[in-house]
Design a protein around this motif. Structure first.
Motif, PDB file in Angstrom:
ATOM      1  N   GLY A 116       0.586  -1.107  -0.020  1.00 49.23           N
ATOM      2  CA  GLY A 116       0.032  -0.132   0.050  1.00 49.23           C
ATOM      3  C   GLY A 116       0.739   1.264   0.129  1.00 49.23           C
ATOM      4  O   GLY A 116       0.499   2.331   0.760  1.00 49.23           O
ATOM      5  N   PHE A 117       1.974   1.291  -0.523  1.00 50.87           N
ATOM      6  CA  PHE A 117       2.972   2.433  -0.824  1.00 50.87           C
ATOM      7  C   PHE A 117       2.708   3.138  -1.726  1.00 50.87           C
ATOM      8  O   PHE A 117       2.939   4.522  -1.680  1.00 50.87           O
ATOM      9  N   SER A 118       2.198   2.558  -2.978  1.00 52.53           N
ATOM     10  CA  SER A 118       2.187   3.189  -3.924  1.00 52.53           C
ATOM     11  C   SER A 118       0.807   3.492  -4.528  1.00 52.53           C
ATOM     12  O   SER A 118      -0.245   2.568  -4.359  1.00 52.53           O
ATOM     13  N   TYR A 119       0.570   4.560  -5.416  1.00 50.58           N
ATOM     14  CA  TYR A 119      -0.649   5.017  -6.091  1.00 50.58           C
ATOM     15  C   TYR A 119      -0.926   4.326  -7.325  1.00 50.58           C
ATOM     16  O   TYR A 119      -1.618   4.341  -8.199  1.00 50.58           O
ATOM     17  N   ARG A 120       0.023   3.650  -7.824  1.00 53.69           N
ATOM     18  CA  ARG A 120       0.167   2.814  -8.888  1.00 53.69           C
ATOM     19  C   ARG A 120      -0.700   1.393  -8.880  1.00 53.69           C
ATOM     20  O   ARG A 120      -1.176   0.652  -9.901  1.00 53.69           O
ATOM     21  N   PHE A 121      -0.934   0.812  -7.736  1.00 52.71           N
ATOM     22  CA  PHE A 121      -1.547  -0.453  -7.426  1.00 52.71           C
ATOM     23  C   PHE A 121      -2.574  -0.176  -6.318  1.00 52.71           C
ATOM     24  O   PHE A 121      -2.724   0.637  -5.661  1.00 52.71           O
ATOM     25  N   ASP A 122      -3.881  -0.847  -6.764  1.00 52.68           N
ATOM     26  CA  ASP A 122      -4.986  -0.821  -5.580  1.00 52.68           C
ATOM     27  C   ASP A 122      -4.678  -1.680  -4.528  1.00 52.68           C
ATOM     28  O   ASP A 122      -4.666  -2.937  -4.860  1.00 52.68           O
ATOM     29  N   ALA A 123      -4.621  -1.023  -3.483  1.00 53.54           N
ATOM     30  CA  ALA A 123      -4.362  -1.929  -2.197  1.00 53.54           C
ATOM     31  C   ALA A 123      -4.814  -1.440  -1.063  1.00 53.54           C
ATOM     32  O   ALA A 123      -5.083  -0.122  -0.980  1.00 53.54           O
ATOM     33  N   ARG A 124      -5.023  -2.202  -0.060  1.00 49.20           N
ATOM     34  CA  ARG A 124      -5.507  -1.537   1.375  1.00 49.20           C
ATOM     35  C   ARG A 124      -4.415  -0.237   1.680  1.00 49.20           C
ATOM     36  O   ARG A 124      -3.001  -0.766   1.554  1.00 49.20           O
ATOM     37  N   LEU A 125      -4.894   0.649   2.312  1.00 51.51           N
ATOM     38  CA  LEU A 125      -3.855   1.685   2.810  1.00 51.51           C
ATOM     39  C   LEU A 125      -2.958   1.205   3.973  1.00 51.51           C
ATOM     40  O   LEU A 125      -3.733   0.946   5.004  1.00 51.51           O
ATOM     41  N   ASP A 126      -1.778   1.001   3.765  1.00 52.46           N
ATOM     42  CA  ASP A 126      -0.858   0.577   4.702  1.00 52.46           C
ATOM     43  C   ASP A 126       0.478   1.218   4.947  1.00 52.46           C
ATOM     44  O   ASP A 126       0.377   2.256   5.980  1.00 52.46           O
ATOM     45  N   MET A 127       1.404   1.108   4.082  1.00 55.37           N
ATOM     46  CA  MET A 127       2.645   2.111   4.086  1.00 55.37           C
ATOM     47  C   MET A 127       3.419   1.835   5.321  1.00 55.37           C
ATOM     48  O   MET A 127       4.360   2.689   5.635  1.00 55.37           O
ATOM     49  N   ARG A 128       3.251   0.827   6.106  1.00 55.43           N
ATOM     50  CA  ARG A 128       4.218   0.752   7.160  1.00 55.43           C
ATOM     51  C   ARG A 128       5.489  -0.079   6.761  1.00 55.43           C
ATOM     52  O   ARG A 128       5.235  -1.205   5.996  1.00 55.43           O
ATOM     53  N   MET A 129       6.506   0.525   6.815  1.00 58.11           N
ATOM     54  CA  MET A 129       7.772  -0.253   6.665  1.00 58.11           C
ATOM     55  C   MET A 129       8.033  -1.560   7.865  1.00 58.11           C
ATOM     56  O   MET A 129       8.284  -2.485   7.542  1.00 58.11           O
ATOM     57  N   ASN A 130       7.742  -1.188   9.024  1.00 54.77           N
ATOM     58  CA  ASN A 130       7.521  -2.299   9.901  1.00 54.77           C
ATOM     59  C   ASN A 130       6.295  -2.839  10.343  1.00 54.77           C
ATOM     60  O   ASN A 130       5.140  -1.969  10.863  1.00 54.77           O
ATOM     61  N   ARG A 131       5.881  -4.026   9.835  1.00 56.92           N
ATOM     62  CA  ARG A 131       4.661  -4.117   9.841  1.00 56.92           C
ATOM     63  C   ARG A 131       3.986  -4.708  11.118  1.00 56.92           C
ATOM     64  O   ARG A 131       2.772  -5.108  11.161  1.00 56.92           O
ATOM     65  N   GLU A 132       4.825  -4.734  12.151  1.00 54.70           N
ATOM     66  CA  GLU A 132       4.693  -4.812  13.466  1.00 54.70           C
ATOM     67  C   GLU A 132       3.862  -3.712  14.138  1.00 54.70           C
ATOM     68  O   GLU A 132       3.073  -3.743  15.274  1.00 54.70           O
ATOM     69  N   GLN A 133       4.153  -2.590  13.563  1.00 57.01           N
ATOM     70  CA  GLN A 133       3.638  -1.247  14.367  1.00 57.01           C
ATOM     71  C   GLN A 133       1.911  -1.452  13.986  1.00 57.01           C
ATOM     72  O   GLN A 133       1.600  -1.716  13.157  1.00 57.01           O
ATOM     73  N   LYS A 134       1.353  -0.659  15.000  1.00 60.17           N
ATOM     74  CA  LYS A 134      -0.036  -0.371  14.648  1.00 60.17           C
ATOM     75  C   LYS A 134      -0.520   0.725  13.671  1.00 60.17           C
ATOM     76  O   LYS A 134      -1.438   0.530  13.061  1.00 60.17           O
ATOM     77  N   LEU A 135       0.340   2.055  13.897  1.00 62.90           N
ATOM     78  CA  LEU A 135      -0.244   3.169  13.042  1.00 62.90           C
ATOM     79  C   LEU A 135      -0.123   2.514  11.422  1.00 62.90           C
ATOM     80  O   LEU A 135       1.112   2.435  11.074  1.00 62.90           O
ATOM     81  N   ASP A 136      -1.051   2.772  10.665  1.00 66.86           N
ATOM     82  CA  ASP A 136      -0.860   2.617   9.426  1.00 66.86           C
ATOM     83  C   ASP A 136      -1.573   3.751   8.598  1.00 66.86           C
ATOM     84  O   ASP A 136      -2.117   4.710   9.222  1.00 66.86           O
ATOM     85  N   ALA A 137      -1.561   3.663   6.987  1.00 66.17           N
ATOM     86  CA  ALA A 137      -2.034   4.920   6.467  1.00 66.17           C
ATOM     87  C   ALA A 137      -3.522   4.918   6.656  1.00 66.17           C
ATOM     88  O   ALA A 137      -4.162   6.032   6.478  1.00 66.17           O
ATOM     89  N   TYR A 138      -4.200   3.760   6.602  1.00 68.56           N
ATOM     90  CA  TYR A 138      -5.678   3.610   6.992  1.00 68.56           C
ATOM     91  C   TYR A 138      -6.241   4.322   8.243  1.00 68.56           C
ATOM     92  O   TYR A 138      -6.876   5.246   8.047  1.00 68.56           O
ATOM     93  N   GLU A 139      -5.378   4.606   9.453  1.00 73.49           N
ATOM     94  CA  GLU A 139      -5.721   4.871  10.388  1.00 73.49           C
ATOM     95  C   GLU A 139      -5.246   6.623  10.246  1.00 73.49           C
ATOM     96  O   GLU A 139      -6.260   7.263  10.774  1.00 73.49           O
ATOM     97  N   VAL A 140      -4.397   6.883   9.668  1.00 75.91           N
ATOM     98  CA  VAL A 140      -4.049   8.473   9.298  1.00 75.91           C
ATOM     99  C   VAL A 140      -5.016   8.938   8.654  1.00 75.91           C
ATOM    100  O   VAL A 140      -5.844  10.141   9.028  1.00 75.91           O
ATOM    101  N   VAL A 141      -5.450   8.328   7.520  1.00 73.49           N
ATOM    102  CA  VAL A 141      -6.673   9.054   6.711  1.00 73.49           C
ATOM    103  C   VAL A 141      -7.744   9.067   7.268  1.00 73.49           C
ATOM    104  O   VAL A 141      -8.632   9.957   6.948  1.00 73.49           O
ATOM    105  N   ASN A 142      -8.274   8.072   7.904  1.00 79.78           N
ATOM    106  CA  ASN A 142      -9.631   8.018   8.466  1.00 79.78           C
ATOM    107  C   ASN A 142      -9.916   8.493   9.990  1.00 79.78           C
ATOM    108  O   ASN A 142     -10.946   8.498  10.350  1.00 79.78           O
TER     109      ASN A 142
END
Length: 315
Positions: A112-138
């Motif tokens: 979910g880093f790129s606007y070139r692909f349709d994917a769930r908003l994520d963008m976490r480099m460390n996938r163990e952390q809680k905060l992701d792009a979905y939470e920021v946006v929503n």
């Protein structure tokens, strides 16, 4: 797409690797810079950090032939000092960082880093952390979204985009990269949409930086790296946008400047305190024509290098 390390030879050459030295790679990625550095070590050792566990797994395979000379650490480079002290390392001969998102992270639609692909908003480099792009946006208020887009994306239409996000998510959550891209397109003036480049680029950059606290990590990690350097040790940093480059440039300038002395004080030149560092690169090193042709990611890359000239001795 194959991941090509940016400014690979320039970085390792300017680190001036000592065969018996202790080195740190703060952003291992797929191990391109690390592999070349390790090839120059005999009794030396590399400690390599990455907060992306997938990157560490892939690098472990890539570096399997030199496992005795490298230690992989799953953590952010902002924790380098603490992690190295745990392993009995108090000082190092070199530190390198290749900042931002690696090509494999961008090219994996699921991240979910790129606007070139349709994917769930994520963008976490460390996938163990809680905060992701979905939470920021929503969940972030409009004022906070505006600040992030303005500061981290240098987006001139920050408030328009932030307000559009808040308005749309009130109807239903914005769940995917394409949904967010649609909201951004709706918010921007027609003249902006006609410009070259993707209209969502700055917003995606801003949200990614917020999710991963990239600038906070850089500020902390850079100071730790410089404080740990032995005399003659060097720190090399590759940046990919003006916000990162400004932090590196200003930090290096501060460390390589002599402390201010009141001009009226009766001190000789030898009595004045000298700077403990000097800039190896007065201007940033950029990619040559050949690399620019073969590696798209190199277009915005800037490499800066600093050396400790006095102070910490080899420990």
């Amino acid at each position: 797409m194959e991941h090509k390390s940016v400014l690979l030879h320039e970085t390792i050459d300017l680190l001036d690797v000592k065969p018996d030295g202790i080195y740190v790679d703060g952003t291992l990625g797929r191990g391109g810079h690390a592999k070349l550095l390790i090839s120059k070590l005999t009794t030396g050792h590399l400690y390599a950090f990455d907060k992306d566990e997938q990157a560490l797994r892939e690098s472990e395979v890539n570096l399997s032939g030199c496992a005795d000379r490298v230690t992989l650490i799953h953590n952010d480079f902002r924790s380098a000092g603490e992690e190295l002290r745990k392993r009995g390392i108090e000082s190092v001969d070199g530190f390198m960082m290749d900042l931002g998102v690696s090509s494999p992270q961008f090219d994996d639609p699921q991240r979910g880093f790129s606007y070139r692909f349709d994917a769930r908003l994520d963008m976490r480099m460390n996938r163990e952390q809680k905060l992701d792009a979905y939470e920021v946006v929503n969940t972030y208020p409009a004022a906070e979204l505006t600040r992030i887009l303005r500061e981290y994306g240098e987006e001139r239409y920050a408030s328009l985009i932030a307000n559009a996000i808040v308005k749309n998510r009130a109807v239903k959550p914005i769940e995917t990269t394409f949904e967010l891209t649609d909201v951004i397109r709706q918010a921007l003036p027609e003249k902006e949409l006609r410009k070259k480049g993707h209209p969502a680029k700055k917003t995606f950059q801003a949200i990614r930086i917020e999710v991963n606290d990239e600038l906070g990590a850089l500020k902390q990690g850079l100071v730790q790296a410089l404080e740990m350097l032995n005399e003659g040790g060097r720190c090399a940093v590759i940046t990919f946008h003006s916000l990162e480059d400004r932090i590196v440039k200003n930090t290096f300038k501060e460390y390589s400047s002599a402390p201010f002395v009141e001009p009226k004080l009766p001190l000789t030149a030898s009595q004045m305190e000298q700077a403990s560092f000097h800039l190896v690169t007065k201007k940033p090193v950029i990619a040559g024509d050949e690399e620019l042709e073969t590696n798209n990611r190199s277009h915005s890359a800037k490499l800066r290098v600093i050396e400790r000239t006095r102070g910490k001795n080899h420990g």
